[in-house]
Write a protein that holds these residues in place. Structure first.
Motif, PDB file in Angstrom:
ATOM      1  N   LEU B  25       0.913  -1.222   0.126  1.00  0.00           N
ATOM      2  CA  LEU B  25       0.005  -0.065   0.044  1.00  0.00           C
ATOM      3  C   LEU B  25       0.902   1.270  -0.083  1.00  0.00           C
ATOM      4  O   LEU B  25       0.608   2.287  -0.769  1.00  0.00           O
ATOM      5  CB  LEU B  25      -0.902  -0.180   1.284  1.00  0.00           C
ATOM      6  N   VAL B  26       1.958   1.105   0.974  1.00  0.00           N
ATOM      7  CA  VAL B  26       2.671   2.416   0.978  1.00  0.00           C
ATOM      8  C   VAL B  26       3.502   2.632  -0.261  1.00  0.00           C
ATOM      9  O   VAL B  26       3.496   3.929  -0.857  1.00  0.00           O
ATOM     10  CB  VAL B  26       3.788   2.157   1.959  1.00  0.00           C
ATOM     11  N   ALA B  27       3.896   1.665  -1.069  1.00  0.00           N
ATOM     12  CA  ALA B  27       4.651   1.693  -2.252  1.00  0.00           C
ATOM     13  C   ALA B  27       3.580   1.914  -3.281  1.00  0.00           C
ATOM     14  O   ALA B  27       4.065   2.980  -4.321  1.00  0.00           O
ATOM     15  CB  ALA B  27       5.152   0.213  -2.756  1.00  0.00           C
ATOM     16  N   LEU B  37      11.863   2.821  -2.491  1.00  0.00           N
ATOM     17  CA  LEU B  37      11.211   1.571  -2.177  1.00  0.00           C
ATOM     18  C   LEU B  37      10.365   1.139  -3.079  1.00  0.00           C
ATOM     19  O   LEU B  37       9.292   1.514  -3.541  1.00  0.00           O
ATOM     20  CB  LEU B  37      10.377   2.078  -0.746  1.00  0.00           C
ATOM     21  N   PRO B  38      10.823  -0.064  -3.530  1.00  0.00           N
ATOM     22  CA  PRO B  38       9.879  -0.830  -4.385  1.00  0.00           C
ATOM     23  C   PRO B  38       8.755  -1.573  -3.851  1.00  0.00           C
ATOM     24  O   PRO B  38       8.952  -2.060  -2.630  1.00  0.00           O
ATOM     25  CB  PRO B  38      10.797  -1.692  -5.100  1.00  0.00           C
ATOM     26  N   ARG B  42       6.824  -5.739  -7.121  1.00  0.00           N
ATOM     27  CA  ARG B  42       8.334  -5.435  -7.943  1.00  0.00           C
ATOM     28  C   ARG B  42       9.313  -6.389  -7.416  1.00  0.00           C
ATOM     29  O   ARG B  42      10.312  -6.732  -8.355  1.00  0.00           O
ATOM     30  CB  ARG B  42       8.491  -4.114  -7.962  1.00  0.00           C
ATOM     31  N   ALA B  43       9.420  -6.174  -6.234  1.00  0.00           N
ATOM     32  CA  ALA B  43      10.934  -7.022  -5.511  1.00  0.00           C
ATOM     33  C   ALA B  43      10.747  -8.355  -6.128  1.00  0.00           C
ATOM     34  O   ALA B  43      11.625  -9.153  -6.273  1.00  0.00           O
ATOM     35  CB  ALA B  43      10.828  -6.871  -4.046  1.00  0.00           C
ATOM     36  N   SER B 219      16.192  -0.391  -7.390  1.00  0.00           N
ATOM     37  CA  SER B 219      15.684  -0.542  -6.180  1.00  0.00           C
ATOM     38  C   SER B 219      15.013  -1.894  -6.129  1.00  0.00           C
ATOM     39  O   SER B 219      15.003  -2.863  -4.902  1.00  0.00           O
ATOM     40  CB  SER B 219      14.920   0.306  -5.252  1.00  0.00           C
ATOM     41  N   ALA B 220      14.380  -2.424  -7.118  1.00  0.00           N
ATOM     42  CA  ALA B 220      13.788  -3.788  -6.935  1.00  0.00           C
ATOM     43  C   ALA B 220      14.821  -4.971  -6.927  1.00  0.00           C
ATOM     44  O   ALA B 220      14.649  -5.623  -6.214  1.00  0.00           O
ATOM     45  CB  ALA B 220      12.782  -4.019  -8.321  1.00  0.00           C
TER      46      ALA B 220
END
Lengths: 254, 255
Positions: B25-27, B37-38, B42-43, B219-220
């Motif tokens: 949600l944050v992402a 921050l992915p 995505r990570a 980042s991912a």
């Protein structure tokens, strides 16, 4: 009696002497080794121009701020998990998923979000300090004499009062042991972060000396870092003895 | 596991899933810049892509190799040296205090010295990892040997056992819990030092991978690497617990 006292120092003293002689006799020219006398001279010079003291201040500052932040979080979580068994069970998987991440793996994340400097080092130190504090505090709170908790219930203490008046005082000796271990970890992580990437403090100092091919200065830094680590350990053990006496040594077998 | 324990476990997994959902949600809302921050989606994609088409698998193997070789070397040398020092009163009196003095030294401080001696090489990494991982094992072995029940030694004397036989048949099994605890501690040290050495020396491994990803602001990929490192730490520690339980089963039975 004098021999018994001399025994522990005999071996290192002999090793240093032998090394000094060997270095002198073979006219040692090296980028990685220097005779002990040269190391002492380099250390004296570095203390004289205050460079090593400034580096020490930077490293200890980052280590202690990180320790305070991470230790504080770990303490709070540890007390909460220790008091409330359901909370502990609910958070178990989350904690077990985050805890094994090696603190140093967070380094690139901290690097891109915070850049070089104190902040990223403090964040990584704090992350490393949360876990020992959390686990040992939780164990300490759980092992509190159940009758004390019964007393607090009989006295109808509010949860905040119960924590302040019963839980923390009863668990304090073992919490201090956790603090002592965390302080050691904080110093290790701070130096490691500095050596790996952060241009700050003792770790950066020793890397710089290595890159300048100043073997004497590099080894002087190594000795100094060892002395700082040893002094911190001794200081905290002395504080523990003084504050808690034998109480803190129960359950501490290191 | 009884019913209640399973239910708690499920609830606990749900809580963890809730945290991951919050992270998503944050992402998604971009409360934190996606550069840093992915989302977990995505990570995860980066993780899968890294394994299927990229070289994440070879990086993982690289880190595991560094860790395993350094740790095994440290285990063998640590137990051997620890047995040597721990089984002799003379050595304990002369050598052990120096080792205790060296114990609080942040082992990573040896890295620059190792680089000066060996250069930015695989050998340097192995030396540093082994050097860092040997302390907990060696000190635990010394402690374990010193704490052997004295009567067992008397029995050994009565049976006129040789020194090697005493070490192999009495001291080692009796010190085993200490030694295994030391080896478990060293496993973490070995993983951390592997990552640091890979970062510093650019050796093939996850440490190098996460640093490169960070430098390129991918980042991912970075998070995929960190997740893999966490999984490595977790799985090696679980494996160690299994081995510990196996090897110490006879002791639990004896009690």
């Amino acid at each position: 009696m004098t021999l018994a006292r001399a025994k522990p120092v005999l071996l290192p003293a002999a090793a240093l002497l032998a090394f000094e002689l060997w270095a002198r006799l073979s006219h040692l020219q090296s980028d990685s080794l220097a005779p002990p006398s040269a190391i002492v001279v380099a250390l004296g010079a570095a203390i004289g121009d205050l460079s090593i003291l400034a580096a020490t201040r930077d490293t200890l500052f980052a280590a202690f701020v990180g320790l305070a932040a991470g230790g504080g979080i770990g303490l709070m979580l540890g007390v909460a998990f220790g008091i409330s068994r359901p909370l502990d069970r609910l958070m178990e998987v989350t904690i077990e998923a985050i805890r094994p991440i090696p603190s140093i793996a967070l380094l690139p994340i901290a690097l891109i979000s915070l850049g070089f400097g104190y902040r990223m080092e403090i964040v990584i130190v704090a992350f490393a300090c949360v876990w020992p504090m959390l686990i040992l505090t939780r164990a300490a709170v759980r092992s509190i004499e159940p009758r004390l908790m019964e007393v607090s219930r009989a006295l109808r203490l509010s949860p905040a009062q119960r924590i302040a008046k019963i839980v923390i005082p009863a668990a304090l000796p073992r919490i201090f042991v956790a603090f002592r271990l965390s302080a050691g970890i904080a110093l290790i992580v701070a130096v490691t972060v500095e050596i790996a990437i952060n241009p700050l403090g003792l770790g950066a100092g020793i890397m710089l000396a290595q890159q300048a091919l100043r073997a004497d200065l590099m080894l002087a830094y190594l000795v100094w870092i060892g002395v700082i680590g040893y002094a911190l350990n001794i200081l905290l053990i002395a504080a523990q003895r003084r504050l808690f006496g034998r109480a803190a040594l129960a359950g501490d077998n290191t | 596991m009884n019913r209640a324990a399973i239910l708690w476990r499920v609830a606990s997994i749900l809580v963890a899933a809730g945290f991951i959902a919050a992270w998503q949600l944050v992402a998604n809302l971009k409360l934190v810049s996606p550069v840093f921050l992915p989302g977990p989606d995505r990570a995860w994609t980066a993780l899968v892509r890294g394994f299927s088409s990229g070289d994440l698998a070879s990086k993982l193997i690289g880190t595991l190799e560094h860790m395993a070789y350094g740790w095994l070397a440290a285990s063998i040398a640590g137990i051997a040296l620890g047995a040597l020092i721990g089984s002799s009163k003379l050595m304990r009196a002369y050598v052990a205090p120096s080792l205790e003095f060296l114990r609080p030294l942040p082992v990573s401080a040896i890295i620059p010295v190792a680089i000066a001696m060996l250069g930015l090489t695989q050998g340097m990494a192995l030396f540093v990892i082994a050097f860092g991982a040997i302390w907990p094992i060696m000190l635990a072995t010394i402690h374990g040997f010193a704490a052997v029940e004295p009567r067992l030694y008397e029995v050994a004397r009565a049976l006129q056992m040789s020194r090697m036989a005493v070490i192999a048949k009495i001291a080692l099994p009796s010190a085993l819990p200490d030694i295994l605890a030391g080896m478990r501690l060293s496993l973490t040290v070995a993983l951390i030092l592997s990552v640091v050495c890979e970062i510093l020396a650019g050796l093939d491994g996850l440490g190098h991978w996460v640093l490169l990803s960070a430098r390129a602001f991918r980042s991912a990929d970075l998070f995929a690497g960190v997740i893999l490192l966490g999984a490595t730490g977790y799985l090696t520690s679980v494996a160690m617990s299994v081995v510990e339980q196996r090897l110490l089963a006879w002791q639990a039975a004896a009690r």
